[in-house]
Design a protein around this motif. Structure first.
Motif, PDB file in Angstrom:
ATOM      1  N   LEU A   1       0.852  -1.185   0.000  1.00  0.00           N
ATOM      2  CA  LEU A   1       0.000   0.000   0.000  1.00  0.00           C
ATOM      3  C   LEU A   1       0.890   1.237   0.000  1.00  0.00           C
ATOM      4  CD1 LEU A   1      -2.729  -0.876   2.669  1.00  0.00           C
ATOM      5  CD2 LEU A   1      -2.909  -1.029   0.183  1.00  0.00           C
ATOM      6  N   ARG A   2       0.513   2.249  -0.743  1.00  0.00           N
ATOM      7  CA  ARG A   2       1.322   3.474  -0.794  1.00  0.00           C
ATOM      8  C   ARG A   2       0.419   4.697  -0.963  1.00  0.00           C
ATOM      9  NH1 ARG A   2       1.475   4.232  -6.335  1.00  0.00           N
ATOM     10  NH2 ARG A   2       1.255   2.304  -7.562  1.00  0.00           N
ATOM     11  N   ALA A   3       0.912   5.797  -0.493  1.00  0.00           N
ATOM     12  CA  ALA A   3       0.199   7.075  -0.610  1.00  0.00           C
ATOM     13  C   ALA A   3       1.228   8.185  -0.748  1.00  0.00           C
ATOM     14  CB  ALA A   3      -0.687   7.317   0.605  1.00  0.00           C
ATOM     15  N   SER A   4       0.871   9.209  -1.509  1.00  0.00           N
ATOM     16  CA  SER A   4       1.804  10.326  -1.700  1.00  0.00           C
ATOM     17  C   SER A   4       1.039  11.610  -1.981  1.00  0.00           C
ATOM     18  CB  SER A   4       2.773  10.035  -2.852  1.00  0.00           C
ATOM     19  OG  SER A   4       2.088   9.944  -4.084  1.00  0.00           O
ATOM     20  N   TYR A   5       1.691  12.711  -1.631  1.00  0.00           N
ATOM     21  CA  TYR A   5       1.173  14.037  -1.954  1.00  0.00           C
ATOM     22  C   TYR A   5       2.371  14.925  -2.242  1.00  0.00           C
ATOM     23  CZ  TYR A   5      -0.958  18.641  -1.521  1.00  0.00           C
ATOM     24  OH  TYR A   5      -1.374  19.920  -1.768  1.00  0.00           O
ATOM     25  N   GLY A   6       2.314  15.661  -3.346  1.00  0.00           N
ATOM     26  CA  GLY A   6       3.455  16.486  -3.692  1.00  0.00           C
ATOM     27  C   GLY A   6       3.099  17.611  -4.641  1.00  0.00           C
ATOM     28  N   ALA A   7       4.030  18.537  -4.755  1.00  0.00           N
ATOM     29  CA  ALA A   7       3.855  19.704  -5.610  1.00  0.00           C
ATOM     30  C   ALA A   7       5.010  19.800  -6.592  1.00  0.00           C
ATOM     31  CB  ALA A   7       3.779  20.984  -4.776  1.00  0.00           C
ATOM     32  N   LEU A   8       4.708  20.287  -7.794  1.00  0.00           N
ATOM     33  CA  LEU A   8       5.702  20.528  -8.829  1.00  0.00           C
ATOM     34  C   LEU A   8       5.518  21.941  -9.367  1.00  0.00           C
ATOM     35  CD1 LEU A   8       5.386  17.174 -10.845  1.00  0.00           C
ATOM     36  CD2 LEU A   8       7.239  17.793  -9.289  1.00  0.00           C
ATOM     37  N   GLY A   9       6.599  22.543  -9.862  1.00  0.00           N
ATOM     38  CA  GLY A   9       6.525  23.892 -10.414  1.00  0.00           C
ATOM     39  C   GLY A   9       6.877  23.921 -11.885  1.00  0.00           C
ATOM     40  N   ASN A  10       6.323  24.891 -12.603  1.00  0.00           N
ATOM     41  CA  ASN A  10       6.582  25.045 -14.035  1.00  0.00           C
ATOM     42  C   ASN A  10       6.850  26.515 -14.339  1.00  0.00           C
ATOM     43  OD1 ASN A  10       6.680  24.768 -16.842  1.00  0.00           O
ATOM     44  ND2 ASN A  10       4.465  24.920 -17.051  1.00  0.00           N
ATOM     45  N   ASN A  11       7.966  26.793 -15.005  1.00  0.00           N
ATOM     46  CA  ASN A  11       8.308  28.169 -15.380  1.00  0.00           C
ATOM     47  C   ASN A  11       8.491  28.304 -16.891  1.00  0.00           C
ATOM     48  OD1 ASN A  11      10.738  26.780 -15.649  1.00  0.00           O
ATOM     49  ND2 ASN A  11      11.981  28.507 -14.982  1.00  0.00           N
ATOM     50  N   SER A  12       7.784  27.498 -17.662  1.00  0.00           N
ATOM     51  CA  SER A  12       7.944  27.493 -19.127  1.00  0.00           C
ATOM     52  C   SER A  12       7.163  28.651 -19.758  1.00  0.00           C
ATOM     53  CB  SER A  12       7.485  26.148 -19.703  1.00  0.00           C
ATOM     54  OG  SER A  12       8.265  25.097 -19.200  1.00  0.00           O
ATOM     55  N   ILE A  13       7.721  29.835 -19.627  1.00  0.00           N
ATOM     56  CA  ILE A  13       7.134  31.027 -20.228  1.00  0.00           C
ATOM     57  C   ILE A  13       8.249  31.802 -20.917  1.00  0.00           C
ATOM     58  CG2 ILE A  13       5.295  31.190 -18.505  1.00  0.00           C
ATOM     59  CD1 ILE A  13       6.968  33.423 -17.181  1.00  0.00           C
ATOM     60  N   GLY A  14       7.921  32.985 -21.425  1.00  0.00           N
ATOM     61  CA  GLY A  14       8.926  33.841 -22.029  1.00  0.00           C
ATOM     62  C   GLY A  14       9.912  34.351 -20.980  1.00  0.00           C
ATOM     63  N   ASN A  15      11.069  34.788 -21.433  1.00  0.00           N
ATOM     64  CA  ASN A  15      12.118  35.196 -20.503  1.00  0.00           C
ATOM     65  C   ASN A  15      11.854  36.540 -19.839  1.00  0.00           C
ATOM     66  OD1 ASN A  15      13.694  32.914 -20.888  1.00  0.00           O
ATOM     67  ND2 ASN A  15      14.727  33.779 -22.667  1.00  0.00           N
ATOM     68  N   TYR A  16      11.041  37.391 -20.453  1.00  0.00           N
ATOM     69  CA  TYR A  16      10.945  38.761 -19.949  1.00  0.00           C
ATOM     70  C   TYR A  16       9.497  39.233 -19.823  1.00  0.00           C
ATOM     71  CZ  TYR A  16      15.684  38.276 -21.734  1.00  0.00           C
ATOM     72  OH  TYR A  16      16.952  37.806 -22.013  1.00  0.00           O
ATOM     73  N   ASP A  17       8.571  38.316 -19.529  1.00  0.00           N
ATOM     74  CA  ASP A  17       7.164  38.699 -19.436  1.00  0.00           C
ATOM     75  C   ASP A  17       6.887  39.632 -18.260  1.00  0.00           C
ATOM     76  OD1 ASP A  17       6.724  37.205 -21.634  1.00  0.00           O
ATOM     77  OD2 ASP A  17       5.390  35.734 -20.711  1.00  0.00           O
ATOM     78  N   TYR A  18       7.750  39.677 -17.267  1.00  0.00           N
ATOM     79  CA  TYR A  18       7.527  40.562 -16.124  1.00  0.00           C
ATOM     80  C   TYR A  18       8.082  41.964 -16.379  1.00  0.00           C
ATOM     81  CZ  TYR A  18      12.453  40.013 -14.778  1.00  0.00           C
ATOM     82  OH  TYR A  18      13.825  40.025 -14.766  1.00  0.00           O
ATOM     83  N   GLN A  19       8.671  42.205 -17.542  1.00  0.00           N
ATOM     84  CA  GLN A  19       9.242  43.510 -17.866  1.00  0.00           C
ATOM     85  C   GLN A  19       8.497  44.149 -19.029  1.00  0.00           C
ATOM     86  OE1 GLN A  19      13.309  42.206 -18.637  1.00  0.00           O
ATOM     87  NE2 GLN A  19      13.994  43.217 -16.774  1.00  0.00           N
ATOM     88  N   ALA A  20       8.352  45.455 -18.980  1.00  0.00           N
ATOM     89  CA  ALA A  20       7.818  46.194 -20.117  1.00  0.00           C
ATOM     90  C   ALA A  20       8.905  46.338 -21.171  1.00  0.00           C
ATOM     91  CB  ALA A  20       7.322  47.571 -19.672  1.00  0.00           C
ATOM     92  N   LEU A  21       8.572  46.048 -22.425  1.00  0.00           N
ATOM     93  CA  LEU A  21       9.548  46.107 -23.508  1.00  0.00           C
ATOM     94  C   LEU A  21       9.249  47.294 -24.420  1.00  0.00           C
ATOM     95  CD1 LEU A  21       9.822  42.330 -24.487  1.00  0.00           C
ATOM     96  CD2 LEU A  21      11.144  43.613 -22.802  1.00  0.00           C
TER      97      LEU A  21
END
Length: 382
Positions: free
Chosen positions: A225-245
């Motif tokens: 028997l097994r049980a698990s809970y976990g979180a993963l992150g994803n940063n697959s976006i453009g390099n400069y979306d937080y900056q005004a260009l």
């Protein structure tokens, strides 16, 4: 084309309309070391470097366009001579350091802990120059051309820094417990709280088949028997979306053409990680001397802060919009996998299959607005 016009693409003319050379090189190297100062304790470190480069030299070739219908040259092979040079480069480095310790206590308690740090950096850049009207068509360098020089180039980079750790313990390989933790920072998010994401996970297992009360059940070889809970992150976006260009743009002032700057991309300063939270409950089993084996799995996968493009008023002009952490999707279901492995005479065979039921629901998207792409439709609540 038959009449020598350019309406229909002539593949042979396209292939032979330029001459030159492309030289490429690639370097990939890795350095690593392992240090074992005391029994059970290990230090590891590595450094990886990859570099690529490409140099392109190009000149035009002027070809006559012949008509087989009239048996004459329709378009003469003439034009302006030029030299084009282009340089492309990519650079990536990755390094990490990991410490591990493992030991067994009282002959039954197995203990393993790991902690590490890593960082990664990637950069790509290109530069191109072109100049027209060669003093002699046989020359191949930029200084041999005389007028209308043009140069352009750009670069892009990103980096990530991570801390991670794992601790696992088990008692006689019957009771299993493991915890993991990642703390990742990405240059694709603005410095501060939004740049870093923490992603923990925890799992536990019980090998019931190792218990003493299972010894009389000879047809059951493995039950866990097994049980698990976990979180993963994803940063697959453009390099400069937080900056005004901004980019240069022409406009007219007092009847005179001027060069200024215009905003080409609107920023999203609070953009951050997508996060996926997964809960699993499972049973692994083996029967009849493990000839029949399989697993039954219940899962719940909840992905939050999904990056999507939301509508915006036309007052923004032609500036592109950044993605926003505005969607959420949930997948729940069950999966059964079975495998039969046996031998007939000297021939060993194996047959396996799996069946799953999944309920996928978009729990947050754009309200009542639908997004349709081909045969696919996205809508909140469906």
């Amino acid at each position: 084309s038959p009449d020598g016009s350019g309406v229909t693409n002539n593949a042979l003319a396209t292939v032979n309309a330029r001459k030159g050379d492309i030289s490429q090189n690639r370097l990939a190297t890795r350095f690593f070391g392992i240090f074992n100062p005391v029994k059970g304790f290990t230090l590891e470190g590595s450094f990886n470097l990859e570099q690529t480069g490409s140099i392109k030299e190009q000149q035009p070739v002027f070809l006559d366009r012949w008509s087989f219908r009239t048996d004459e040259v329709i378009v003469a092979g003439t034009g302006r001579t030029y030299v084009l040079n282009r340089n492309d480069r990519t650079y990536r480095r990755y390094m990490d350091g990991i410490a591990r310790y493992q030991n067994t206590f009282a002959g039954a308690l197995n203990f393993h802990v790991m902690a590490g740090i890593s960082q990664e950096y990637y950069k790509s850049a290109w530069f191109e120059a072109q100049k027209y009207d060669l003093t002699d068509p046989s020359l191949t360098v930029l200084n041999a051309a005389t007028v209308d020089a043009d140069a352009s180039g750009t670069a892009s980079d990103w980096g990530m820094h991570s801390y991670f750790g794992r601790m696992s313990v088990d008692w006689k390989e019957k009771y299993l417990l493991e915890g993991n933790l990642r703390y990742d920072g990405s240059s694709r998010f603005r410095a501060g709280d939004t740049r870093w994401g923490m992603f923990p996970s925890l799992s536990a297992g019980w090998r019931i088949s190792e218990e003493s009360f299972m010894t009389d059940i000879t047809w059951l070889d493995n039950l866990k028997l097994r049980a698990s809970y976990g979180a993963l992150g994803n940063n697959s976006i453009g390099n400069y979306d937080y900056q005004a260009l901004y980019s240069s743009s022409n406009y007219v002032l007092n009847g005179t053409l001027q060069t200024g700057f215009a905003q080409t991309a609107i920023a999203n300063a609070i953009i951050t990680w997508e996060s996926t939270y997964v809960t699993n409950l499972g049973i692994d089993f083996g029967l009849l001397r493990n000839r029949l084996s399989g697993s039954l799995e219940l899962f719940d996968k909840d992905t939050r802060n999904i990056l999507i493009n939301l509508p915006a008023p036309n007052v923004r002009g032609t500036a592109s919009l950044p993605q926003q952490n505005a969607a959420r999707v949930r997948n729940k279901g069950v999966e059964l996998a079975l495998n039969w492995s046996d031998r007939i005479g000297g021939v060993r065979y194996q047959v396996g299959g799996n069946m799953s039921f999944i309920n996928n629901k978009v729990t947050r998207f754009k309200g009542d607005e639908k997004t349709i792409s081909g045969e696919n439709q996205l809508q909140e609540g469906l």
